[in-house]
Write a protein that holds these residues in place. Structure first.
Motif, PDB file in Angstrom:
ATOM      1  N   LYS A 152       0.917  -0.948  -0.170  1.00 45.78           N
ATOM      2  CA  LYS A 152      -0.042   0.083  -0.041  1.00 45.78           C
ATOM      3  C   LYS A 152       0.970   1.366   0.061  1.00 45.78           C
ATOM      4  O   LYS A 152       1.806   1.285   0.790  1.00 45.78           O
ATOM      5  CB  LYS A 152      -1.019   0.012   1.268  1.00 45.78           C
ATOM      6  N   ASP A 153       0.287   2.226  -0.735  1.00 49.80           N
ATOM      7  CA  ASP A 153       1.040   3.616  -0.643  1.00 49.80           C
ATOM      8  C   ASP A 153       0.582   4.416   0.582  1.00 49.80           C
ATOM      9  O   ASP A 153      -0.476   4.132   1.016  1.00 49.80           O
ATOM     10  CB  ASP A 153       1.021   4.271  -2.140  1.00 49.80           C
ATOM     11  N   PRO A 154       0.978   5.772   0.677  1.00 46.85           N
ATOM     12  CA  PRO A 154       0.447   6.499   1.915  1.00 46.85           C
ATOM     13  C   PRO A 154      -0.929   6.557   1.894  1.00 46.85           C
ATOM     14  O   PRO A 154      -1.924   6.771   2.831  1.00 46.85           O
ATOM     15  CB  PRO A 154       1.417   7.695   2.066  1.00 46.85           C
ATOM     16  N   GLY A 155      -1.577   7.091   0.809  1.00 48.98           N
ATOM     17  CA  GLY A 155      -2.960   7.499   0.373  1.00 48.98           C
ATOM     18  C   GLY A 155      -3.555   6.121   0.589  1.00 48.98           C
ATOM     19  O   GLY A 155      -4.804   6.366   1.524  1.00 48.98           O
ATOM     20  N   ILE A 157      -3.079   3.740   2.840  1.00 51.13           N
ATOM     21  CA  ILE A 157      -2.833   3.585   4.250  1.00 51.13           C
ATOM     22  C   ILE A 157      -3.825   4.461   4.907  1.00 51.13           C
ATOM     23  O   ILE A 157      -4.520   4.081   5.917  1.00 51.13           O
ATOM     24  CB  ILE A 157      -1.642   3.703   4.721  1.00 51.13           C
ATOM     25  N   LYS A 158      -3.914   5.687   4.580  1.00 47.98           N
ATOM     26  CA  LYS A 158      -4.746   6.866   5.083  1.00 47.98           C
ATOM     27  C   LYS A 158      -6.403   6.467   5.214  1.00 47.98           C
ATOM     28  O   LYS A 158      -7.027   6.410   5.998  1.00 47.98           O
ATOM     29  CB  LYS A 158      -4.527   8.002   4.476  1.00 47.98           C
ATOM     30  N   ARG A 161      -6.924   3.600   7.213  1.00 49.31           N
ATOM     31  CA  ARG A 161      -7.072   4.022   8.750  1.00 49.31           C
ATOM     32  C   ARG A 161      -8.420   4.658   8.982  1.00 49.31           C
ATOM     33  O   ARG A 161      -9.059   4.471  10.127  1.00 49.31           O
ATOM     34  CB  ARG A 161      -6.007   5.059   9.135  1.00 49.31           C
ATOM     35  N   GLY A 334       5.043  -2.188   3.762  1.00 46.08           N
ATOM     36  CA  GLY A 334       3.916  -1.230   3.003  1.00 46.08           C
ATOM     37  C   GLY A 334       2.617  -2.578   2.988  1.00 46.08           C
ATOM     38  O   GLY A 334       1.767  -1.895   2.644  1.00 46.08           O
ATOM     39  N   VAL A 358       0.597  -2.343   9.529  1.00 48.90           N
ATOM     40  CA  VAL A 358       1.485  -2.153   8.514  1.00 48.90           C
ATOM     41  C   VAL A 358       2.774  -2.865   8.308  1.00 48.90           C
ATOM     42  O   VAL A 358       3.308  -2.474   9.533  1.00 48.90           O
ATOM     43  CB  VAL A 358       1.438  -0.761   7.996  1.00 48.90           C
TER      44      VAL A 358
END
Length: 377
Positions: A152-155, A157-158, A161, A334, A358
């Motif tokens: 997963k990229d940060p977007g 994962i956001k 969450r 990731g 993660v």
């Protein structure tokens, strides 16, 4: 082939990552029919209405990005996937194929997702290709896009969450209102209602509410059985936010926990904690599973832990990797996975506890914000 210059940065990155597995398999393009894969690569959101009815497909290659769909989804196709050449088959797939046949001249080996294509559609597509006199060979593939989706990229994962925050809030509210006499089915319906009220766009999957002996079935379906004091109740549910899923399991005991519940619950919680602390990139999925399984084995309940430790979560509730002792694969940074050991005892019930983490290089990061676990030691 028609190159597209208006793809989003995420779409460009994902299509670039796809080129390596395409090259490794000797493919010049890929037919994408699996709904989550479609959305991941293009942004096109509609789900397939049912097994034998598709909302559309992608054909992607080095300089090719086509989104095929019927007129019902034309507005969504143009709005949600502006970087893709729209192919609206208003005369049916056979009658409209000539619209894109010229764009496919550079395609000789076209992969298709063998787990996401019905045999009927495969036969239909072969007939269309033969009739168009194109020299395209259809080649089955497995997990080409899913392998990319696993990290997963940060977007992403956001979004996960946010989804998990909704799920946790629903659990807290639900747990505070539990009373003997409520039925499993009624509680499950309430969970679905609360998910929408708390900001979820949908449920990630049908909620599990399993009480007493029903909790000995890992994937029990809610029944009209009333919950009672003096027995375990397993909850397993998740929300979906911005397309991304969450997955949470908790076990509650109405009344004062008895000795058996204390023993089983404590063992499952220790297994979960060991796995959360030890799981990291570089381990394989069998080694990750063993972190928790060894604790339950040593506690004498090994044969009652009858599923894998966990699974990936993203656009789908269950996706790669599977934290299974079967066919081990390496864990990578990731990846977002569940940690959900459980013990299930016929005629008594069960305990399952599930968090999401993660995977990191040296350790993993817990995504859950709350931990309403019993302190039984």
């Amino acid at each position: 082939m028609a190159a597209r210059t208006d793809l989003s940065p995420a779409q460009k990155r994902r299509l670039e990552m796809l080129q390596e597995p395409l090259k490794a398999h000797g493919l010049s393009g890929l037919l994408v029919t699996q709904p989550e894969n479609r959305r991941y690569l293009s942004g096109f959101k509609p789900a397939d209405p049912q097994l034998n009815e598709s909302a559309g497909f992608l054909i992607v290659g080095r300089s090719l990005a086509i989104l095929g769909t019927d007129p019902r989804y034309e507005i969504e196709a143009r709005r949600e996937a502006p970087g893709y050449t729209p192919f609206i088959y208003s005369k049916g797939l056979e009658g409209s194929w000539s619209q894109i046949s010229g764009l496919l001249q550079g395609i000789n080996r076209l992969g298709f997702e063998q787990g996401g294509l019905t045999y009927l559609f495969y036969q239909r597509l072969r007939k269309i290709i033969r009739k168009s006199k194109a020299s395209i060979q259809l080649t089955p593939t497995q997990n080409l896009v899913e392998g990319i989706r696993a990290r997963k990229d940060p977007g992403e994962i956001k979004a996960i969450r946010k989804s998990l925050a909704v799920t946790e809030a629903v659990f807290q509210e639900m747990a505070a209102k539990l009373r003997p006499g409520q039925t499993e089915r009624a509680i499950a319906w309430k969970i679905k209602t609360l998910i929408h009220q708390r900001g979820g766009e949908a449920i990630a999957f049908e909620p599990i509410v399993a009480s007493g002996p029903n909790a000995s079935q890992p994937h029990a379906e809610p029944t009209d059985r009333p919950i009672q004091k003096g027995e375990p109740i397993i909850f397993d549910f998740g929300a979906k936010v911005d397309g991304y899923c969450s997955d949470l399991s908790r076990t509650i005991f109405l009344g004062r926990p008895n000795d058996r519940f204390r023993e089983v619950y404590g063992l499952v919680r220790r297994a979960q904690e060991k796995a959360e602390k030890g799981i990291r990139a570089g381990l394989n999925t069998r080694e990750a599973d063993t972190l928790a399984r060894s604790v339950i084995d040593q506690g004498g309940y090994g044969r009652h832990f009858n599923h894998s430790l966990g699974h990936g979560v993203g656009l789908a509730t269950h996706e790669l990797p599977s934290l299974s002792p079967v066919k081990p694969v390496p864990l990578e940074t990731g990846m977002v996975v569940t940690i959900e050991p459980g013990i299930y005892l016929p005629d008594w019930g069960g305990v399952r506890l599930e968090n999401m983490v993660v995977i990191g290089e040296r350790k993993s990061r817990l995504l859950n914000r709350e931990a309403p676990f019993y302190k039984l030691d």
